[in-house]
Scaffold this active site. Structure first.
Site, PDB file in Angstrom:
ATOM      1  N   TYR A  34      17.727  46.552 -25.201  1.00  0.00           N
ATOM      2  CA  TYR A  34      17.101  47.239 -24.075  1.00  0.00           C
ATOM      3  C   TYR A  34      16.052  48.254 -24.525  1.00  0.00           C
ATOM      4  CZ  TYR A  34      20.225  45.684 -20.317  1.00  0.00           C
ATOM      5  OH  TYR A  34      20.889  44.958 -19.357  1.00  0.00           O
ATOM      6  N   ASP A  58      29.447  34.492 -28.078  1.00  0.00           N
ATOM      7  CA  ASP A  58      29.595  33.254 -27.297  1.00  0.00           C
ATOM      8  C   ASP A  58      31.074  32.897 -27.140  1.00  0.00           C
ATOM      9  OD1 ASP A  58      29.573  32.835 -30.057  1.00  0.00           O
ATOM     10  OD2 ASP A  58      28.463  30.950 -29.976  1.00  0.00           O
TER      11      ASP A  58
HETATM   12  C1  IPM Z   1      23.971  47.346 -15.204  1.00  0.00           C
HETATM   13  C2  IPM Z   1      22.723  46.776 -14.564  1.00  0.00           C
HETATM   14  C3  IPM Z   1      21.502  47.374 -15.250  1.00  0.00           C
HETATM   15  C4  IPM Z   1      21.577  46.998 -16.713  1.00  0.00           C
HETATM   16  C5  IPM Z   1      20.148  46.944 -14.642  1.00  0.00           C
HETATM   17  C6  IPM Z   1      20.054  47.307 -13.181  1.00  0.00           C
HETATM   18  C7  IPM Z   1      18.972  47.501 -15.407  1.00  0.00           C
HETATM   19  O1  IPM Z   1      22.728  45.385 -14.635  1.00  0.00           O
HETATM   20  O2  IPM Z   1      24.162  48.574 -15.153  1.00  0.00           O
HETATM   21  O3  IPM Z   1      24.757  46.576 -15.737  1.00  0.00           O
HETATM   22  O4  IPM Z   1      21.137  45.910 -17.093  1.00  0.00           O
HETATM   23  O5  IPM Z   1      22.062  47.802 -17.495  1.00  0.00           O
END
Ligand code: IPM
Ligand code: MG
Length: 354
Positions: free
Chosen positions: A142, A222
């Site tokens: 991320y 997986d």
């Molecule tokens: C979560 C959600 C978020 C993430 C999104 C909304 C960015 O799916 O909190 O799991 O991917 O972390």
């Protein structure tokens, strides 16, 4: 106790479900004599519409100056369908996690006896399921740099990187959770392919030496995705990379029977954030049909984790269990005669006060 809570409803069904969470909070305040102060802040698409920034400084300050944050959801289809959008609501959530240093997302997965038959998975496999996924929340895919597009626009890339420090602190936190439970910790990775996962294994094995009573094992992601469905009752605590944790916890929510049931706590360096895992569910926005229980259970987590008020947390969980046992639930959990979001919220608040 005097509790100062920042309320960030966000997008989609966020405002509706958060309202029910607050009803539960207020009921607890009344029954157990706590003074509660709620302050609202903008985040996500709602904040972009207001000021162009999905996590405004004002909201950040509000969170920093509160004892805990209650958060609804983020996301709006208007941005999902526009890959060229310059600002996205989700950036607000990522900024909140990063700026508040929320490196650990704790997602407990349990089944509720009265709902066992709602799960698409067979009863004998899910009875007694009680595990916890600790998802790393401020690193990995991320946040890895570089991320972007090549100059000609025809190639895009994301990076998966973790430092020893980041792995150590999340694995330690997961080990601490495991030590309070059945002392078993599964590190989920893809070490047969990814260099970052191999560092996760190395660092995790080092951390394990600090916990002689801990039983640590390793599992490829997986395989974990399969085993969560096939043998969910065998897990105790799992710890994993950000994106792996995102995916595995949506999958795990199926075990409980509805996505609308999984709460979470994001914890780290500053104020903790309590939020349902299900997202903004835009199709249901404003319809008063969304399940508020994940939010109400997140409020229970707030009382337990942040304020160490265990009776208060239990009172909420008991009321939630009772609403399920009496079929006073939203449409995702019942075929005939569903209750609305606000009816369930009112019922639970009343139950807490009984
Ligand atoms: C979560 C959600 C978020 C993430 C999104 C909304 C960015 O799916 O909190 O799991 O991917 O972390
Ligand atoms: Mg998710």
């Amino acid at each position: 106790m005097k509790l100062k809570i920042a309320v960030l409803p966000g997008d989609g069904i966020g405002p509706e479900i958060i309202e029910q969470g607050i009803k539960a909070c207020k009921a607890i305040g009344k029954r157990f004599n706590h003074e509660m102060e709620f302050n609202w802040g903008l985040v996500g698409a709602a904040a972009i519409d207001d000021c162009g920034n999905p996590f405004p400084d004002e909201t950040f300050e509000l969170c920093r100056n509160s004892d805990a944050v209650l958060f609804g959801a983020i996301g709006d289809p208007k941005y999902d369908n526009d890959p060229k959008a310059k600002v996205r609501p989700e950036q607000g959530l990522l900024a909140m996690r990063k700026k508040l240093g929320l490196y650990a997302n704790v997602r407990p997965v349990t089944t509720f006896p009265s709902l066992i038959d709602k799960s698409p998975i067979r009863r004998h496999l899910i009875e007694g399921v009680d595990f916890m996924v600790i998802r790393e929340l401020t690193g990995g895919l991320y946040f890895g740099k570089p991320q972007g597009r090549s100059e000609d626009g025809n190639t895009a890339y994301d990076s998966l990187s973790y430092s020893r420090y980041e792995i150590e602190r999340i694995v330690r936190l997961a080990a601490d959770f495991a030590m309070q439970r059945d002392k078993r910790l599964t590190v989920v990775d893809k070490a047969n392919v990814l260099a970052s996962s191999r560092l996760w294994r190395e660092v995790s094995a080092d951390v394990a030496k600090e916990y002689p009573k801990l039983k640590m094992d390793f599992m490829f992601v997986d395989n974990a995705a399969m085993q969560i469905i096939q043998f969910p009752a065998k897990f105790d605590v799992m710890v994993t990379e950000n994106l792996f944790g995102d995916i595995l916890t949506d999958e795990a929510s199926v075990i409980t029977g509805s996505m609308g049931l999984l709460p979470s706590a994001s914890i780290g360096k500053h104020t903790s954030v309590f939020e349902p895992i299900h997202g903004s569910y835009p199709q249901a926005k404003g319809k008063n049909i969304a399940n508020p229980l994940a939010t109400i259970l997140s409020v229970a987590m707030m009382f337990e984790y942040e304020f160490k008020l265990f009776d208060e947390a239990n009172a909420i969980r008991e009321a939630v269990k009772k609403s399920m046992a009496e079929n006073y639930v939203t449409e995702d959990l019942i075929a005939g005669n569903p209750r609305s979001t606000s009816e369930v919220g009112d019922w639970i608040a009343a139950e807490i006060l009984k």
